[in-house]
Design a protein around this motif. Structure first.
Motif, PDB file in Angstrom:
ATOM      1  N   ASP A  79     -40.325  51.359 -29.422  1.00 36.73           N
ATOM      2  CA  ASP A  79     -40.526  50.395 -27.590  1.00 36.73           C
ATOM      3  C   ASP A  79     -41.177  50.357 -26.601  1.00 36.73           C
ATOM      4  N   ALA A  80     -41.188  51.614 -26.489  1.00 35.96           N
ATOM      5  CA  ALA A  80     -42.464  51.814 -24.816  1.00 35.96           C
ATOM      6  C   ALA A  80     -43.972  51.078 -25.854  1.00 35.96           C
ATOM      7  N   LEU A  81     -44.375  52.025 -26.593  1.00 31.73           N
ATOM      8  CA  LEU A  81     -45.272  51.162 -26.634  1.00 31.73           C
ATOM      9  C   LEU A  81     -45.027  49.712 -27.025  1.00 31.73           C
ATOM     10  N   ARG A  82     -44.451  49.099 -27.683  1.00 33.21           N
ATOM     11  CA  ARG A  82     -44.196  47.785 -27.611  1.00 33.21           C
ATOM     12  C   ARG A  82     -44.184  47.184 -26.544  1.00 33.21           C
ATOM     13  N   GLU A  83     -43.640  48.015 -25.260  1.00 29.60           N
ATOM     14  CA  GLU A  83     -43.558  46.575 -24.077  1.00 29.60           C
ATOM     15  C   GLU A  83     -45.291  46.916 -23.396  1.00 29.60           C
ATOM     16  N   TRP A  84     -45.381  48.219 -23.392  1.00 29.49           N
ATOM     17  CA  TRP A  84     -46.674  47.717 -23.187  1.00 29.49           C
ATOM     18  C   TRP A  84     -47.866  47.100 -23.755  1.00 29.49           C
ATOM     19  N   LEU A  85     -47.994  46.951 -25.091  1.00 26.20           N
ATOM     20  CA  LEU A  85     -48.603  46.066 -25.547  1.00 26.20           C
ATOM     21  C   LEU A  85     -48.698  44.368 -24.945  1.00 26.20           C
ATOM     22  N   LYS A  86     -46.785  44.258 -24.766  1.00 25.36           N
ATOM     23  CA  LYS A  86     -47.165  43.067 -23.938  1.00 25.36           C
ATOM     24  C   LYS A  86     -47.999  42.676 -22.918  1.00 25.36           C
ATOM     25  N   THR A  87     -48.535  43.149 -22.066  1.00 25.49           N
ATOM     26  CA  THR A  87     -48.778  43.438 -20.720  1.00 25.49           C
ATOM     27  C   THR A  87     -50.466  43.883 -21.169  1.00 25.49           C
ATOM     28  N   HIS A  88     -51.259  44.634 -22.224  1.00 24.32           N
ATOM     29  CA  HIS A  88     -52.210  44.847 -22.130  1.00 24.32           C
ATOM     30  C   HIS A  88     -52.144  44.613 -23.646  1.00 24.32           C
ATOM     31  N   ARG A  89     -53.769  43.968 -23.485  1.00 24.89           N
ATOM     32  CA  ARG A  89     -54.106  43.863 -24.782  1.00 24.89           C
ATOM     33  C   ARG A  89     -55.462  45.023 -25.679  1.00 24.89           C
ATOM     34  N   ALA A  90     -54.603  45.003 -26.960  1.00 23.72           N
ATOM     35  CA  ALA A  90     -55.309  46.038 -27.442  1.00 23.72           C
ATOM     36  C   ALA A  90     -56.619  45.679 -28.352  1.00 23.72           C
ATOM     37  N   ALA A  91     -57.195  46.771 -28.500  1.00 27.08           N
ATOM     38  CA  ALA A  91     -58.783  46.896 -28.592  1.00 27.08           C
ATOM     39  C   ALA A  91     -58.670  46.488 -29.598  1.00 27.08           C
TER      40      ALA A  91
END
Length: 91
Positions: A79-91
């Motif tokens: 869930d923490a990784l999913r939340e991070w992806l909401k505000t960051h662009r995956a390379a």
């Protein structure tokens, strides 16, 4: 069992005795071919979006911090990784 252990198979007489016990058990149920064909598989239903198993390495302090939160720590990490992806662009 280690590599030096021996496997002893049942004798035909022992197998027959086991089968007699199974046959005498009133709770034994042997389905017909038709019943067997209609049976549903056991286990969890297939997920629409199943998880992917992989091997990954994290710093020990990160893993310990999540583990310290108790059961379900892997889900919380996901869930923490999913939340991070909401505000960051995956390379």
């Amino acid at each position: 069992m280690n590599s030096k252990s021996k496997l002893y198979r049942n004798t035909p007489e022992e197998e027959a005795e086991i089968q007699r016990g199974i046959d005498a058990d009133p709770d034994t149920f042997v389905p017909s071919d038709e019943q067997f064909a209609r049976m549903r598989p056991l286990g969890r239903p297939r997920l629409e979006s199943p998880k992917v198993q992989l091997t990954v390495r994290y710093d020990a302090d990160i893993v310990e911090a999540f583990k310290a939160t108790g059961d379900g720590w892997q889900t919380r990490m996901n869930d923490a990784l999913r939340e991070w992806l909401k505000t960051h662009r995956a390379a």
